[in-house]
Design a protein around this motif. Structure first.
Motif, PDB file in Angstrom:
ATOM      1  N   GLY A 195       0.784  -1.033   0.008  1.00 52.53           N
ATOM      2  CA  GLY A 195      -0.135   0.029  -0.062  1.00 52.53           C
ATOM      3  C   GLY A 195       0.971   1.409   0.157  1.00 52.53           C
ATOM      4  N   GLY A 196       1.998   1.294   0.851  1.00 54.59           N
ATOM      5  CA  GLY A 196       2.917   2.537   0.833  1.00 54.59           C
ATOM      6  C   GLY A 196       3.365   2.749  -0.505  1.00 54.59           C
ATOM      7  N   ALA A 197       3.921   1.573  -1.282  1.00 51.71           N
ATOM      8  CA  ALA A 197       4.259   1.776  -2.460  1.00 51.71           C
ATOM      9  C   ALA A 197       3.328   2.302  -3.432  1.00 51.71           C
ATOM     10  CB  ALA A 197       4.989   0.463  -3.025  1.00 51.71           C
ATOM     11  N   LEU A 198       2.079   2.000  -3.550  1.00 50.78           N
ATOM     12  CA  LEU A 198       1.117   2.360  -4.321  1.00 50.78           C
ATOM     13  C   LEU A 198       0.568   3.674  -4.097  1.00 50.78           C
ATOM     14  CD1 LEU A 198      -0.793   1.500  -6.634  1.00 50.78           C
ATOM     15  CD2 LEU A 198      -2.441   0.642  -4.908  1.00 50.78           C
ATOM     16  N   ARG A 199       0.850   4.239  -2.572  1.00 50.67           N
ATOM     17  CA  ARG A 199       0.630   5.424  -2.437  1.00 50.67           C
ATOM     18  C   ARG A 199       1.509   6.480  -2.797  1.00 50.67           C
ATOM     19  NH1 ARG A 199      -2.685   9.477  -1.012  1.00 50.67           N
ATOM     20  NH2 ARG A 199      -1.920  10.746   0.921  1.00 50.67           N
ATOM     21  N   LEU A 200       2.999   6.226  -2.800  1.00 54.05           N
ATOM     22  CA  LEU A 200       3.677   6.934  -3.159  1.00 54.05           C
ATOM     23  C   LEU A 200       4.018   7.207  -4.776  1.00 54.05           C
ATOM     24  CD1 LEU A 200       6.414   6.482  -0.478  1.00 54.05           C
ATOM     25  CD2 LEU A 200       5.122   8.462  -0.953  1.00 54.05           C
ATOM     26  N   TRP A 201       3.727   6.050  -5.478  1.00 50.47           N
ATOM     27  CA  TRP A 201       4.213   6.018  -6.798  1.00 50.47           C
ATOM     28  C   TRP A 201       3.513   7.184  -7.635  1.00 50.47           C
ATOM     29  CZ3 TRP A 201       2.967   0.826  -9.960  1.00 50.47           C
ATOM     30  CH2 TRP A 201       3.417   0.978 -11.573  1.00 50.47           C
ATOM     31  N   PRO A 202       2.251   7.172  -7.504  1.00 49.36           N
ATOM     32  CA  PRO A 202       1.355   8.465  -8.342  1.00 49.36           C
ATOM     33  C   PRO A 202       2.100   9.683  -7.873  1.00 49.36           C
ATOM     34  CG  PRO A 202      -0.262   6.493  -7.212  1.00 49.36           C
ATOM     35  CD  PRO A 202       1.192   6.409  -6.872  1.00 49.36           C
ATOM     36  N   THR A 226      -3.609   9.782 -17.994  1.00 50.58           N
ATOM     37  CA  THR A 226      -4.254   8.683 -18.150  1.00 50.58           C
ATOM     38  C   THR A 226      -3.741   7.630 -18.655  1.00 50.58           C
ATOM     39  OG1 THR A 226      -4.596   9.284 -20.561  1.00 50.58           O
ATOM     40  CG2 THR A 226      -6.083  10.435 -18.806  1.00 50.58           C
ATOM     41  N   ASP A 227      -2.178   7.436 -18.574  1.00 47.94           N
ATOM     42  CA  ASP A 227      -1.486   6.355 -18.591  1.00 47.94           C
ATOM     43  C   ASP A 227      -0.651   5.859 -17.623  1.00 47.94           C
ATOM     44  OD1 ASP A 227       0.222   8.328 -18.533  1.00 47.94           O
ATOM     45  OD2 ASP A 227       1.337   8.244 -20.419  1.00 47.94           O
ATOM     46  N   GLY A 228       0.118   4.959 -17.934  1.00 52.28           N
ATOM     47  CA  GLY A 228       0.853   4.160 -16.784  1.00 52.28           C
ATOM     48  C   GLY A 228      -0.063   3.708 -15.618  1.00 52.28           C
ATOM     49  N   ILE A 229       0.310   4.074 -14.265  1.00 53.89           N
ATOM     50  CA  ILE A 229      -0.492   3.543 -13.396  1.00 53.89           C
ATOM     51  C   ILE A 229      -1.814   4.149 -13.245  1.00 53.89           C
ATOM     52  CG2 ILE A 229      -0.005   5.414 -11.864  1.00 53.89           C
ATOM     53  CD1 ILE A 229       0.194   3.269  -9.766  1.00 53.89           C
ATOM     54  N   TYR A 230      -2.241   5.164 -14.089  1.00 56.86           N
ATOM     55  CA  TYR A 230      -3.476   5.872 -14.194  1.00 56.86           C
ATOM     56  C   TYR A 230      -4.387   5.294 -15.243  1.00 56.86           C
ATOM     57  CZ  TYR A 230      -2.413   9.359 -10.654  1.00 56.86           C
ATOM     58  OH  TYR A 230      -2.237   9.916  -9.663  1.00 56.86           O
ATOM     59  N   ARG A 231      -3.774   4.483 -15.991  1.00 62.65           N
ATOM     60  CA  ARG A 231      -4.639   3.982 -16.993  1.00 62.65           C
ATOM     61  C   ARG A 231      -5.841   3.284 -16.764  1.00 62.65           C
ATOM     62  NH1 ARG A 231      -3.059   3.061 -22.337  1.00 62.65           N
ATOM     63  NH2 ARG A 231      -0.885   3.540 -21.831  1.00 62.65           N
ATOM     64  N   LYS A 232      -5.965   2.579 -15.847  1.00 60.32           N
ATOM     65  CA  LYS A 232      -7.317   1.969 -15.568  1.00 60.32           C
ATOM     66  C   LYS A 232      -7.682   2.161 -14.186  1.00 60.32           C
ATOM     67  CE  LYS A 232      -7.736  -0.764 -19.287  1.00 60.32           C
ATOM     68  NZ  LYS A 232      -8.785  -0.554 -20.143  1.00 60.32           N
ATOM     69  N   LEU A 233      -7.080   3.127 -13.353  1.00 61.12           N
ATOM     70  CA  LEU A 233      -7.409   3.481 -12.027  1.00 61.12           C
ATOM     71  C   LEU A 233      -7.314   5.016 -11.800  1.00 61.12           C
ATOM     72  CD1 LEU A 233      -8.316   1.953  -9.379  1.00 61.12           C
ATOM     73  CD2 LEU A 233      -6.140   1.904  -8.789  1.00 61.12           C
ATOM     74  N   ARG A 234      -8.308   5.623 -11.651  1.00 58.20           N
ATOM     75  CA  ARG A 234      -8.247   7.318 -11.548  1.00 58.20           C
ATOM     76  C   ARG A 234      -7.506   7.641 -10.001  1.00 58.20           C
ATOM     77  NH1 ARG A 234     -13.448   6.235 -13.627  1.00 58.20           N
ATOM     78  NH2 ARG A 234     -14.515   7.291 -11.921  1.00 58.20           N
ATOM     79  N   ASN A 235      -7.624   7.014  -9.079  1.00 59.31           N
ATOM     80  CA  ASN A 235      -7.169   7.277  -7.573  1.00 59.31           C
ATOM     81  C   ASN A 235      -6.333   6.061  -7.008  1.00 59.31           C
ATOM     82  OD1 ASN A 235      -8.686   9.847  -7.115  1.00 59.31           O
ATOM     83  ND2 ASN A 235     -10.342   8.500  -8.040  1.00 59.31           N
ATOM     84  N   PRO A 236      -5.147   5.715  -7.693  1.00 61.88           N
ATOM     85  CA  PRO A 236      -4.480   4.834  -7.120  1.00 61.88           C
ATOM     86  C   PRO A 236      -3.714   5.080  -5.848  1.00 61.88           C
ATOM     87  CG  PRO A 236      -3.298   5.844  -8.978  1.00 61.88           C
ATOM     88  CD  PRO A 236      -4.652   6.290  -9.106  1.00 61.88           C
ATOM     89  N   SER A 237      -3.364   6.508  -5.853  1.00 66.47           N
ATOM     90  CA  SER A 237      -2.865   6.627  -4.329  1.00 66.47           C
ATOM     91  C   SER A 237      -3.806   6.488  -3.155  1.00 66.47           C
ATOM     92  CB  SER A 237      -2.240   8.258  -4.474  1.00 66.47           C
ATOM     93  OG  SER A 237      -1.513   8.603  -3.318  1.00 66.47           O
ATOM     94  N   TYR A 238      -5.050   6.795  -3.431  1.00 70.83           N
ATOM     95  CA  TYR A 238      -5.738   6.563  -2.316  1.00 70.83           C
ATOM     96  C   TYR A 238      -6.301   5.228  -2.019  1.00 70.83           C
ATOM     97  CZ  TYR A 238      -7.197  11.582  -3.020  1.00 70.83           C
ATOM     98  OH  TYR A 238      -7.100  13.020  -2.826  1.00 70.83           O
ATOM     99  N   LEU A 239      -6.080   4.415  -3.149  1.00 77.07           N
ATOM    100  CA  LEU A 239      -6.194   3.101  -3.036  1.00 77.07           C
ATOM    101  C   LEU A 239      -4.853   2.465  -2.100  1.00 77.07           C
ATOM    102  CD1 LEU A 239      -7.553  -0.026  -3.376  1.00 77.07           C
ATOM    103  CD2 LEU A 239      -6.315   0.143  -5.425  1.00 77.07           C
TER     104      LEU A 239
END
Length: 219
Positions: free
Chosen positions: A114-121, A143-156
């Motif tokens: 979760g921490g990695a996913l929080r910081l990446w974006p 809208t690409d990379g980690i944002y391609r399919k997920l609009r709020n990856p940092s919140y996840l």
């Protein structure tokens, strides 16, 4: 440009205070550090805090801000204080706890993921990542990379980290606090999406039609 000195100091103080609450809740350093998973959680927390110092996160209101959403900041703060202390305290008094060391290690794994996913974006967005709901100068839609399919990856990532923290203390109360976090978090997401929709119009609508808001396949 990296994080400001004032914001960096604030991040360090908050991180140490958060860990201090957990140590206090567990009954002191000896009790806390007698659990190997909790030692790893502390190390992971410090690594994340150091990594955050190399981001461009800010509190700028930019060119346009939804000031009505600022209430979520103190809400997150209060829930954060409770989350720092209560899971550790309920672990110490064995109130509404479950599982054993296996659950703790599962929590560690989720905490790190979760921490990695929080910081990446945060690194991806650079100075467009603000603690406020705001459009920054030169803001463009990613809208690409980690944002391609997920609009709020940092919140996840934030949610996964919170679940991991709760499990590291085997705490049912901690999981309830994660559920409580959803109230300001969803409000924050809706405010951000409304602002982005107003700023980018059809481009953002098209992006929403092909991506998930928070949890892939569910929401």
């Amino acid at each position: 440009m990296k994080i400001s000195a004032r914001l960096a100091l604030f991040a360090i103080v908050v991180t140490l205070a958060y860990l201090g609450l957990a140590v206090w809740g567990m009954g002191g350093f000896a009790a806390f550090f007698s659990h190997a998973p909790l030692v790893v959680v502390v190390l992971a927390t410090l690594v994340m805090a150091i990594a955050s110092l190399f981001t461009e996160v800010n509190l700028s209101s930019g060119e346009r801000e939804d000031r009505a959403n600022r209430w979520v900041l103190p809400a997150f703060g209060v829930i954060g204080l409770l989350s720092g202390f209560l899971p550790a305290y309920t672990d110490r008094i064995d109130f509404w706890t479950f599982g054993g060391e296996g659950v703790r290690w599962l929590g560690v794994l989720l905490f790190i993921i979760g921490g990695a996913l929080r910081l990446w974006p945060v690194f991806v967005l650079g100075n467009r990542f603000s603690g406020l709901v705001a459009i920054q100068p030169g803001h463009r839609l990613v809208t690409d990379g980690i944002y391609r399919k997920l609009r709020n990856p940092s919140y996840l990532g934030m949610l996964i980290t919170a679940v991991g923290w709760a499990l590291a203390f085997r705490s049912g109360v901690g999981l309830l606090l994660v559920a409580l976090t959803m109230i300001p978090l969803v409000a924050r997401i809706h405010a951000e999406e409304a602002l982005l929709r107003a700023q980018f119009g059809n481009e953002y609508e098209a992006y929403c039609s092909r991506s998930w808001r928070l949890i892939p396949g569910i929401y």
